[in-house]
Motif scaffolding. Structure first.
Motif, PDB file in Angstrom:
ATOM      1  N   MET A 157     120.707 -26.128   3.700  1.00 58.02           N
ATOM      2  CA  MET A 157     120.767 -27.720   2.877  1.00 58.02           C
ATOM      3  C   MET A 157     119.816 -28.550   3.660  1.00 58.02           C
ATOM      4  SD  MET A 157     121.030 -26.415  -0.255  1.00 58.02           S
ATOM      5  CE  MET A 157     120.282 -24.943   0.293  1.00 58.02           C
ATOM      6  N   GLY A 158     120.281 -28.628   4.992  1.00 60.79           N
ATOM      7  CA  GLY A 158     119.575 -29.658   5.813  1.00 60.79           C
ATOM      8  C   GLY A 158     118.228 -29.240   6.251  1.00 60.79           C
ATOM      9  N   GLU A 181     122.600 -34.206  -0.275  1.00 62.67           N
ATOM     10  CA  GLU A 181     122.996 -35.577  -0.748  1.00 62.67           C
ATOM     11  C   GLU A 181     122.757 -36.327   0.450  1.00 62.67           C
ATOM     12  OE1 GLU A 181     126.606 -38.380  -1.984  1.00 62.67           O
ATOM     13  OE2 GLU A 181     126.536 -36.419  -2.719  1.00 62.67           O
ATOM     14  N   LEU A 182     121.988 -37.177   0.567  1.00 59.80           N
ATOM     15  CA  LEU A 182     121.662 -37.853   1.874  1.00 59.80           C
ATOM     16  C   LEU A 182     122.849 -38.868   1.965  1.00 59.80           C
ATOM     17  CD1 LEU A 182     119.719 -38.904   4.026  1.00 59.80           C
ATOM     18  CD2 LEU A 182     118.760 -40.676   2.894  1.00 59.80           C
ATOM     19  N   CYS A 183     123.338 -38.842   3.038  1.00 57.73           N
ATOM     20  CA  CYS A 183     124.664 -39.753   3.596  1.00 57.73           C
ATOM     21  C   CYS A 183     124.550 -40.127   4.907  1.00 57.73           C
ATOM     22  CB  CYS A 183     125.852 -38.660   3.400  1.00 57.73           C
ATOM     23  SG  CYS A 183     127.430 -39.413   3.310  1.00 57.73           S
ATOM     24  N   ASP A 184     123.444 -41.324   4.938  1.00 58.39           N
ATOM     25  CA  ASP A 184     123.174 -41.640   6.403  1.00 58.39           C
ATOM     26  C   ASP A 184     123.393 -43.131   6.665  1.00 58.39           C
ATOM     27  OD1 ASP A 184     122.256 -40.686   9.037  1.00 58.39           O
ATOM     28  OD2 ASP A 184     120.190 -41.060   8.368  1.00 58.39           O
ATOM     29  N   ASP A 185     124.514 -43.701   6.825  1.00 61.09           N
ATOM     30  CA  ASP A 185     124.196 -45.176   7.252  1.00 61.09           C
ATOM     31  C   ASP A 185     125.347 -45.482   7.980  1.00 61.09           C
ATOM     32  OD1 ASP A 185     124.035 -47.834   6.936  1.00 61.09           O
ATOM     33  OD2 ASP A 185     124.820 -48.070   4.899  1.00 61.09           O
ATOM     34  N   THR A 186     124.980 -45.028   9.329  1.00 62.82           N
ATOM     35  CA  THR A 186     126.140 -45.305  10.483  1.00 62.82           C
ATOM     36  C   THR A 186     126.489 -46.669  10.761  1.00 62.82           C
ATOM     37  OG1 THR A 186     124.326 -45.305  12.210  1.00 62.82           O
ATOM     38  CG2 THR A 186     125.296 -43.038  11.526  1.00 62.82           C
ATOM     39  N   ALA A 187     125.872 -47.759  10.419  1.00 62.19           N
ATOM     40  CA  ALA A 187     126.360 -49.100  10.566  1.00 62.19           C
ATOM     41  C   ALA A 187     127.296 -49.293   9.503  1.00 62.19           C
ATOM     42  CB  ALA A 187     125.047 -50.058  10.059  1.00 62.19           C
ATOM     43  N   ASN A 188     127.559 -48.448   8.560  1.00 60.42           N
ATOM     44  CA  ASN A 188     128.659 -48.540   7.659  1.00 60.42           C
ATOM     45  C   ASN A 188     129.752 -47.352   7.825  1.00 60.42           C
ATOM     46  OD1 ASN A 188     128.378 -51.236   6.188  1.00 60.42           O
ATOM     47  ND2 ASN A 188     126.373 -50.208   5.953  1.00 60.42           N
ATOM     48  N   ASN A 189     129.469 -46.693   8.672  1.00 56.54           N
ATOM     49  CA  ASN A 189     130.288 -45.472   8.718  1.00 56.54           C
ATOM     50  C   ASN A 189     130.217 -44.521   7.680  1.00 56.54           C
ATOM     51  OD1 ASN A 189     131.451 -46.402  11.361  1.00 56.54           O
ATOM     52  ND2 ASN A 189     132.957 -47.816  10.230  1.00 56.54           N
ATOM     53  N   GLY A 242     126.137 -32.734   2.026  1.00 54.33           N
ATOM     54  CA  GLY A 242     125.866 -33.939   2.552  1.00 54.33           C
ATOM     55  C   GLY A 242     125.126 -33.796   3.830  1.00 54.33           C
ATOM     56  N   VAL A 243     124.114 -34.562   4.124  1.00 52.59           N
ATOM     57  CA  VAL A 243     123.097 -34.608   5.262  1.00 52.59           C
ATOM     58  C   VAL A 243     123.149 -36.003   5.785  1.00 52.59           C
ATOM     59  CG1 VAL A 243     121.071 -33.885   6.426  1.00 52.59           C
ATOM     60  CG2 VAL A 243     121.728 -32.562   4.570  1.00 52.59           C
ATOM     61  N   GLY A 244     123.645 -36.021   7.184  1.00 50.16           N
ATOM     62  CA  GLY A 244     123.702 -37.428   7.738  1.00 50.16           C
ATOM     63  C   GLY A 244     123.655 -37.501   9.097  1.00 50.16           C
ATOM     64  N   ARG A 245     124.009 -38.489   9.917  1.00 49.44           N
ATOM     65  CA  ARG A 245     123.605 -38.540  11.347  1.00 49.44           C
ATOM     66  C   ARG A 245     122.170 -38.194  11.829  1.00 49.44           C
ATOM     67  NH1 ARG A 245     127.373 -38.728  15.411  1.00 49.44           N
ATOM     68  NH2 ARG A 245     125.290 -39.473  16.451  1.00 49.44           N
ATOM     69  N   ILE A 246     121.221 -38.542  11.016  1.00 50.00           N
ATOM     70  CA  ILE A 246     119.896 -38.215  11.406  1.00 50.00           C
ATOM     71  C   ILE A 246     119.617 -39.009  12.414  1.00 50.00           C
ATOM     72  CG2 ILE A 246     117.669 -37.772  10.226  1.00 50.00           C
ATOM     73  CD1 ILE A 246     119.200 -37.395   7.767  1.00 50.00           C
ATOM     74  N   ARG A 247     118.669 -38.396  13.438  1.00 53.38           N
ATOM     75  CA  ARG A 247     118.253 -39.158  14.644  1.00 53.38           C
ATOM     76  C   ARG A 247     117.385 -38.448  15.190  1.00 53.38           C
ATOM     77  NH1 ARG A 247     123.056 -36.558  15.056  1.00 53.38           N
ATOM     78  NH2 ARG A 247     123.877 -35.732  17.047  1.00 53.38           N
ATOM     79  N   ILE A 248     116.385 -39.136  16.138  1.00 56.57           N
ATOM     80  CA  ILE A 248     115.646 -38.460  16.881  1.00 56.57           C
ATOM     81  C   ILE A 248     116.210 -37.638  17.946  1.00 56.57           C
ATOM     82  CG2 ILE A 248     113.511 -38.543  18.411  1.00 56.57           C
ATOM     83  CD1 ILE A 248     112.923 -39.338  15.407  1.00 56.57           C
ATOM     84  N   ASP A 249     115.924 -36.292  18.268  1.00 54.18           N
ATOM     85  CA  ASP A 249     116.580 -35.548  19.163  1.00 54.18           C
ATOM     86  C   ASP A 249     115.929 -36.129  20.568  1.00 54.18           C
ATOM     87  OD1 ASP A 249     117.261 -33.279  20.948  1.00 54.18           O
ATOM     88  OD2 ASP A 249     118.232 -32.843  19.264  1.00 54.18           O
ATOM     89  N   SER A 250     116.846 -36.431  21.526  1.00 58.20           N
ATOM     90  CA  SER A 250     116.428 -36.775  22.787  1.00 58.20           C
ATOM     91  C   SER A 250     116.058 -35.575  23.887  1.00 58.20           C
ATOM     92  CB  SER A 250     117.728 -37.897  23.425  1.00 58.20           C
ATOM     93  OG  SER A 250     118.554 -36.964  23.547  1.00 58.20           O
ATOM     94  N   ALA A 251     116.321 -34.386  23.324  1.00 58.93           N
ATOM     95  CA  ALA A 251     116.048 -33.216  24.461  1.00 58.93           C
ATOM     96  C   ALA A 251     114.971 -32.387  24.010  1.00 58.93           C
ATOM     97  CB  ALA A 251     117.367 -32.087  24.554  1.00 58.93           C
ATOM     98  N   LEU A 252     114.424 -32.837  22.433  1.00 56.12           N
ATOM     99  CA  LEU A 252     113.291 -31.697  21.860  1.00 56.12           C
ATOM    100  C   LEU A 252     112.014 -32.500  21.603  1.00 56.12           C
ATOM    101  CD1 LEU A 252     115.723 -29.771  19.596  1.00 56.12           C
ATOM    102  CD2 LEU A 252     114.854 -28.971  21.860  1.00 56.12           C
ATOM    103  N   ASP A 253     110.919 -31.684  21.764  1.00 60.15           N
ATOM    104  CA  ASP A 253     109.671 -32.630  21.348  1.00 60.15           C
ATOM    105  C   ASP A 253     109.690 -32.334  19.767  1.00 60.15           C
ATOM    106  OD1 ASP A 253     108.912 -32.937  23.764  1.00 60.15           O
ATOM    107  OD2 ASP A 253     107.772 -31.130  23.915  1.00 60.15           O
ATOM    108  N   PHE A 262     121.009 -33.835  13.333  1.00 57.68           N
ATOM    109  CA  PHE A 262     121.368 -34.037  12.022  1.00 57.68           C
ATOM    110  C   PHE A 262     122.896 -33.339  11.865  1.00 57.68           C
ATOM    111  CE2 PHE A 262     118.206 -31.034  11.437  1.00 57.68           C
ATOM    112  CZ  PHE A 262     118.813 -30.082  10.513  1.00 57.68           C
ATOM    113  N   PHE A 263     123.598 -33.789  10.685  1.00 59.35           N
ATOM    114  CA  PHE A 263     124.764 -33.124  10.635  1.00 59.35           C
ATOM    115  C   PHE A 263     125.095 -32.663   9.023  1.00 59.35           C
ATOM    116  CE2 PHE A 263     129.470 -33.403  10.525  1.00 59.35           C
ATOM    117  CZ  PHE A 263     129.852 -32.656  11.210  1.00 59.35           C
ATOM    118  N   VAL A 264     125.378 -31.571   8.907  1.00 59.17           N
ATOM    119  CA  VAL A 264     125.494 -31.005   7.497  1.00 59.17           C
ATOM    120  C   VAL A 264     127.036 -30.415   7.119  1.00 59.17           C
ATOM    121  CG1 VAL A 264     124.469 -29.626   5.820  1.00 59.17           C
ATOM    122  CG2 VAL A 264     122.979 -30.045   7.737  1.00 59.17           C
ATOM    123  N   VAL A 265     127.470 -30.966   5.985  1.00 61.74           N
ATOM    124  CA  VAL A 265     128.801 -30.628   5.517  1.00 61.74           C
ATOM    125  C   VAL A 265     128.624 -30.138   3.950  1.00 61.74           C
ATOM    126  CG1 VAL A 265     131.049 -31.171   4.904  1.00 61.74           C
ATOM    127  CG2 VAL A 265     129.808 -32.343   6.915  1.00 61.74           C
TER     128      VAL A 265
END
Length: 335
Positions: free
Chosen positions: A135-136, A269-277, A292-303, A308-311
């Motif tokens: 789902m993610g 369901e996009l669930c991605d606003d870390t500024a507001n936890n 739910g899919v969140g904690r989406i960020r650019i991966d620092s180890a991969l091109d 991201f995190f899926v629940v």
């Protein structure tokens, strides 16, 4: 188009959810037969004001039945599913019995609904952690072209059915009372603990659960050479699996496009606003149909990588909901 439906394994946690979902989603069944082992025959299952009498599952149970939803384990499925299909009943199976059979479609309706057309009487439901992870992964694959992924799962005790859920509850209660409650379902205590052991170990050091995610993801997304690796962990959560994923893509990625892809995907369901936890958690997504899919960020180890995190609820999208969605697609194609 009204159809006759049966549930095999109706007494289990997934079976209970199947009964509820068929009613709540207004599935067009003309009759609903609940089946289980002989030791449960004659017992009652109640849903609101309705009472269902459990019947023993036998080959003859599927005479004049249109669709059977199986949630009874691979051994029973291997025996009864071919018998049901032989009688013209379409089987939607939640076990691992036929998932990797080349003649059996493995379906997540949000991703490959067209595969339902190719069934020969049996359609497989994927493993719970696979369905939730996809789902993610699937919408991001559509946006950027998936190249490889690494996943770590945090799997709730609901994945072990009623026994796992009861063991966690019993151990927490015993701990609060200062008593001992040795493990029975699991190899170690699960209360206030976790262990990287879901299903049996293979000779290569991976577990069967970890192999499932690799092989099933490849089949569902029609990517037979997709590189992936997984570590599956059992955690003291009652319900809903969580999965941390690091994925590399063929095309350049952006956070804005990734969030748009997730938000537009019907199973997520996009669930991605870390500024507001704001990020997905098991408590939040227990009982929810979407993942739910969140904690989406650019991966620092991969091109071209995203982390991201899926629940998702293991008993719903990870099992019962996906099965009912497949059955709905079967009915739609037959109409």
């Amino acid at each position: 188009m009204a159809v006759s439906v049966g549930i095999v394994g109706a007494t289990g946690a997934v079976g209970q959810e199947l009964i509820r979902l068929l009613h709540e989603r207004n599935f067009p069944f003309s009759s609903l037969k609940v089946l289980a082992s002989g030791r449960s025959a004659g017992k009652e299952i109640r849903y609101k004001d309705e009472t269902f009498i459990i019947e023993e599952a036998t080959p003859e149970s599927f005479d004049r039945m249109d669709i059977a939803l199986f949630s009874a384990g691979a051994t029973i499925t291997k025996t009864l599913a071919p018998e049901a299909a032989k009688r013209g009943c379409v089987v939607v199976d939640n076990s691992s019995a036929f998932r990797m059979d080349p003649d059996v479609p493995l379906v997540v309706p949000e991703i490959n609904p067209e595969a339902v057309r190719d069934h020969k009487g049996i359609i497989a439901n994927p493993n719970c952690s696979t369905a939730i992870a996809l789902m993610g992964l699937a919408p991001l694959h559509q946006a950027f072209g998936l190249k490889r992924f690494v996943a770590c799962t945090y799997q709730a005790v609901s994945g072990s059915g009623v026994a796992g859920m009861q063991e966690l509850e019993n151990q927490i209660k015993a701990w609060s009372e200062g008593k001992d409650c040795p493990p029975e379902t699991y190899p170690h205590p699960i209360a206030f603990n976790l262990f990287p052991h879901v299903d049996v170990f293979f000779d290569d050091g991976y577990t069967k659960e970890e192999h499932k995610m690799l092989n099933e993801s490849r089949k569902i997304m029609s990517m037979p050479d997709l590189p992936a690796t997984t570590t599956c962990v059992r955690v003291p959560v009652m319900r809903a699996h969580s999965i941390a994923i690091h994925a590399e893509f063929e095309q350049p990625v952006s956070l804005e496009a990734a969030r748009e892809a997730i938000a537009a995907f019907s199973g997520a369901e996009l669930c991605d606003d870390t500024a507001n936890n704001v990020y997905p958690t098991p408590l939040q997504f227990s009982g929810k149909n979407k993942c739910g899919v969140g904690r989406i960020r650019i991966d620092s180890a991969l091109d071209n990588g995203l982390a991201f995190f899926v629940v998702g609820d293991q008993l719903l999208k990870g099992a019962a909901l996906n099965a009912v969605q497949i059955a709905e697609e079967v009915v739609r194609l037959q109409a």
